[in-house]
Design a protein around this motif. Structure first.
Motif, PDB file in Angstrom:
ATOM      1  N   GLY A 177      58.931  53.527  46.970  1.00 54.39           N
ATOM      2  CA  GLY A 177      59.473  52.196  47.172  1.00 54.39           C
ATOM      3  C   GLY A 177      58.461  51.118  46.880  1.00 54.39           C
ATOM      4  N   SER A 178      58.108  50.353  47.922  1.00 52.37           N
ATOM      5  CA  SER A 178      57.158  49.251  47.748  1.00 52.37           C
ATOM      6  C   SER A 178      55.726  49.744  47.646  1.00 52.37           C
ATOM      7  N   GLN A 179      55.484  51.000  48.018  1.00 52.33           N
ATOM      8  CA  GLN A 179      54.136  51.571  47.936  1.00 52.33           C
ATOM      9  C   GLN A 179      53.943  52.227  46.574  1.00 52.33           C
ATOM     10  N   ASP A 180      53.244  51.555  45.698  1.00 57.95           N
ATOM     11  CA  ASP A 180      52.971  52.080  44.357  1.00 57.95           C
ATOM     12  C   ASP A 180      51.602  51.584  43.936  1.00 57.95           C
ATOM     13  N   ASN A 181      50.631  52.484  43.999  1.00 59.84           N
ATOM     14  CA  ASN A 181      49.257  52.084  43.665  1.00 59.84           C
ATOM     15  C   ASN A 181      48.803  52.686  42.339  1.00 59.84           C
ATOM     16  N   THR A 182      49.762  53.095  41.489  1.00 60.60           N
ATOM     17  CA  THR A 182      49.389  53.737  40.222  1.00 60.60           C
ATOM     18  C   THR A 182      48.801  52.754  39.229  1.00 60.60           C
ATOM     19  N   ILE A 183      49.182  51.488  39.307  1.00 60.84           N
ATOM     20  CA  ILE A 183      48.658  50.479  38.381  1.00 60.84           C
ATOM     21  C   ILE A 183      47.557  49.694  39.076  1.00 60.84           C
ATOM     22  N   GLN A 184      46.381  49.771  38.525  1.00 60.14           N
ATOM     23  CA  GLN A 184      45.220  49.090  39.081  1.00 60.14           C
ATOM     24  C   GLN A 184      44.607  48.180  38.017  1.00 60.14           C
ATOM     25  N   PRO A 185      44.070  47.019  38.410  1.00 62.39           N
ATOM     26  CA  PRO A 185      43.370  46.172  37.433  1.00 62.39           C
ATOM     27  C   PRO A 185      42.062  46.822  37.001  1.00 62.39           C
ATOM     28  N   ARG A 186      41.514  46.329  35.930  1.00 60.29           N
ATOM     29  CA  ARG A 186      40.251  46.858  35.436  1.00 60.29           C
ATOM     30  C   ARG A 186      39.104  46.503  36.374  1.00 60.29           C
ATOM     31  N   SER A 187      38.250  47.466  36.622  1.00 63.03           N
ATOM     32  CA  SER A 187      36.990  47.196  37.313  1.00 63.03           C
ATOM     33  C   SER A 187      35.961  46.779  36.270  1.00 63.03           C
ATOM     34  N   SER A 188      34.868  46.175  36.727  1.00 57.07           N
ATOM     35  CA  SER A 188      33.813  45.780  35.790  1.00 57.07           C
ATOM     36  C   SER A 188      33.065  47.017  35.309  1.00 57.07           C
ATOM     37  N   ILE A 189      32.324  46.858  34.208  1.00 50.15           N
ATOM     38  CA  ILE A 189      31.497  47.953  33.697  1.00 50.15           C
ATOM     39  C   ILE A 189      30.529  48.424  34.779  1.00 50.15           C
TER      40      ILE A 189
END
Length: 580
Positions: A177-189
């Motif tokens: 449902g509302s819990q979806d952590n598959t898409i994450q922003p890019r971390s720095s190098i």
């Protein structure tokens, strides 16, 4: 040929995990294995670890290694067998777009490995206590998790040097449902490298001392493999000519591998910097529990941190150079980490040896070949006959009891081939090219000595740095006279020199010793010399016409674009690299 293959051990779990590994590529992943039901025993974890190793054996993984690491560099040039208008040709000539299939394949296959490693690591923490009530099994649990951490670090290392900062995937995936952590922003190098470094430092405390001497454990990550990859990761973070703290750390791990220097738990972890502080409040008792470390509880915390990490690797380069890339060279004393392959006559699975077919047969299937640097400059080196060859050259067919030239046509434009890729005919698979039992070398002791030399030179220890080069050249001078043909390096003439001259000596030796081992592009980028060498390449390629040049753009092509499909699926959460 005798072979052990981790692939065989995990065939049934691979089918279970395969669809689950696509969660980062699909909006609604389907067919995920019920890990609550599966990961209940140490055997389950071992099968999950085998499936993680399997990623290294896939065609997509190994082909992306040679396409990016060698095909995109300046030492190799595509042959007429690789179309300039196909995804492979566009990649190696820098005419690609973010929708290039191999830009996507490299991203996908490394995240598949990360996904599998994450499940092993996260589920180990949930393993029921009644399943690890035997002392031997308590010792085995950290070994499994440590190997998963090594593999995860390797996959992230591939990603960060290819794309720059990338998303760090959570160990536990939630798609409810509302819990979806598959898409994450890019971390720095810097954040990605810190994550890689932490995994490797922790893994070094967890894995066994050495596997290459144990026939039934060969091909698994041991302390030598972990320390060697950590040395490489540290060197990649440092900048040549800059007094960077990573050079000091790289020198310490080089010393650990080359000279068996003792390092304590505290030193390996860099505990005083990375733990028990405002940035990471994890204490030693908490860390020890998370890593499943079984230490003498009669010792104080200080005494436990000061315990030495066992080191009996004893790697050497005292193995004949001419045998390194044929069957006799598998798991020799200078081999630190290599992937074991097997021959399977009847299987629908790809066991990951297609690189041998596409590069190593010296006939009309070869897709890359050495450029003219090897003919014009490297030909005077004793190792020349085992790096570069043309139709009239002697070959290592002597491994099959015969000498002379290699049969098969040579492709345009240079009409040459790489002897490191060449597979002697008597050692080829009898069950088809795609099932060859030839191993895939990943880290050699020679590379450790060269990184160690770089770190020593950066820290002003030039005499010790030069000695590492002399060791390699002395080995080169022992190559069989039939193939050395009078070529000899004057080791006595190499003396301690300035920082710049010593650095150039190390880099020149790296190009010769490690040539065509799928690292050249990353080397010239790391050394801040990509533009210079691409210009030289294009100058030489001009004789063959405009279709052979590399359209390398300074300030852009040092890293590759994020696959467009990933950006589209993330709805803009993942950003594109500049210039794409």
């Amino acid at each position: 040929m005798k072979r052990i293959n981790l692939y065989i051990l995990s065939l049934f779990i691979i089918g279970l995990l395969q669809s689950g590994c696509q969660d980062f590529l699909s909006v609604e992943p389907v067919g995920n294995v019920n890990t609550e039901e599966f990961y209940k025993t140490l055997n389950d974890l071992q099968l999950g670890l085998n499936a993680t190793y399997n990623v290294l054996g896939t065609d997509r993984y190994q082909k992306s290694e040679w396409l990016f690491g060698e095909g995109c560099g300046d030492d190799a040039i595509r042959t007429v067998s690789m179309s300039p208008s196909g995804d492979e040709g566009r990649l190696v000539q820098f005419t690609f777009t973010p929708r290039n299939q191999w830009i996507f394949n490299r991203w996908q296959i490394n995240y598949e490995g990360i996904f599998r490693a994450n499940w092993v690591i996260s589920k180990a923490a949930d393993l029921p206590l009644d399943q690890i009530n035997i002392f031997d099994e308590q010792d085995f649990l950290p070994i499994i998790v440590g190997q998963a951490k090594f593999l995860r670090a390797l996959f992230y290392f591939n990603l960060v040097k290819t794309y720059g900062g990338v998303p760090i995937k959570p160990e536990r995936i939630f798609i409810n449902g509302s819990q979806d952590n598959t898409i994450q922003p890019r971390s720095s190098i810097e954040e990605v490298y810190d994550y890689i470094e932490r995994d490797l430092r922790e893994a070094l405390l967890m894995v066994d001392d050495r596997y290459n001497t144990d026939f039934f454990q060969r091909g698994k990550a041991d302390k030598g493999a972990v320390a060697a990859l950590l040395l490489k990761v540290l060197a990649y973070q440092a900048e040549p000519g800059v007094l960077h703290p990573k050079w000091q750390q790289a020198m310490e791990f080089g010393d650990y591998l080359v000279n068996q220097r003792r390092l304590s738990n505290r030193e390996v972890l860099n505990f005083n910097v990375k733990y028990d502080n405002e940035f990471n409040p994890e204490t030693w008792p908490e860390l020890k529990q998370r890593l499943f470390l079984n230490l003498n509880e009669d010792l104080t915390e200080e005494e436990q941190l000061n315990l030495n990490v066992e080191n009996t690797q004893l790697y050497t380069i005292n193995f004949p150079y001419e045998f390194l890339w044929i069957d006799e060279g598998e798991f020799q004393p200078g081999s630190i980490f290599e992937l074991v392959h097997t021959e399977i006559s009847e299987t629908s699975y790809n066991v990951g040896t297609r690189w041998d077919q596409e590069l190593g047969r010296a006939n009309t299937t070869g897709k890359l070949q050495p450029n003219n640097f090897w003919r014009d400059q490297a030909a005077t080196d004793p190792r020349a006959a085992f790096i570069f060859a043309q139709g009239s050259d002697e070959s290592i067919e002597y491994a099959c009891g015969r000498e002379g030239t290699i049969s098969g046509g040579l492709l345009d434009p240079v009409k040459s081939f790489c002897m490191k890729w060449f597979h002697p005919s008597c050692q080829r698979s009898t069950s088809g090219d795609a099932n060859s039992g030839r191993n895939f070398r990943i880290i050699r002791f020679a590379e450790v000595k060269l990184f160690y030399a770089e770190a020593l030179n950066e820290l002003g220890l030039r005499a010790d740095a030069v000695q590492q080069i002399k060791d390699l050249l002395e080995r080169a001078n022992t190559i069989d006279d039939r193939f050395r043909d009078g070529r000899t390096r004057n080791v006595a003439a190499i003396t301690v020199d300035s920082y710049e001259n010593t650095r150039d000596l190390i880099w020149a030796e790296r190009r010769l010793e490690l040539g065509f081992e799928f690292d050249r592009f990353w080397d010239i980028v790391r050394q801040r010399r990509a533009t210079t060498f691409m210009q030289i390449f294009n100058s030489n390629a001009a004789a063959f016409g405009p279709l052979w040049r590399k359209d390398f753009k300074t300030g852009i092509n040092e890293i590759f674009p994020i696959p467009q499909d990933e950006i589209d699926l993330s709805n803009g959460v993942i950003s594109q690299n500049p210039g794409y």
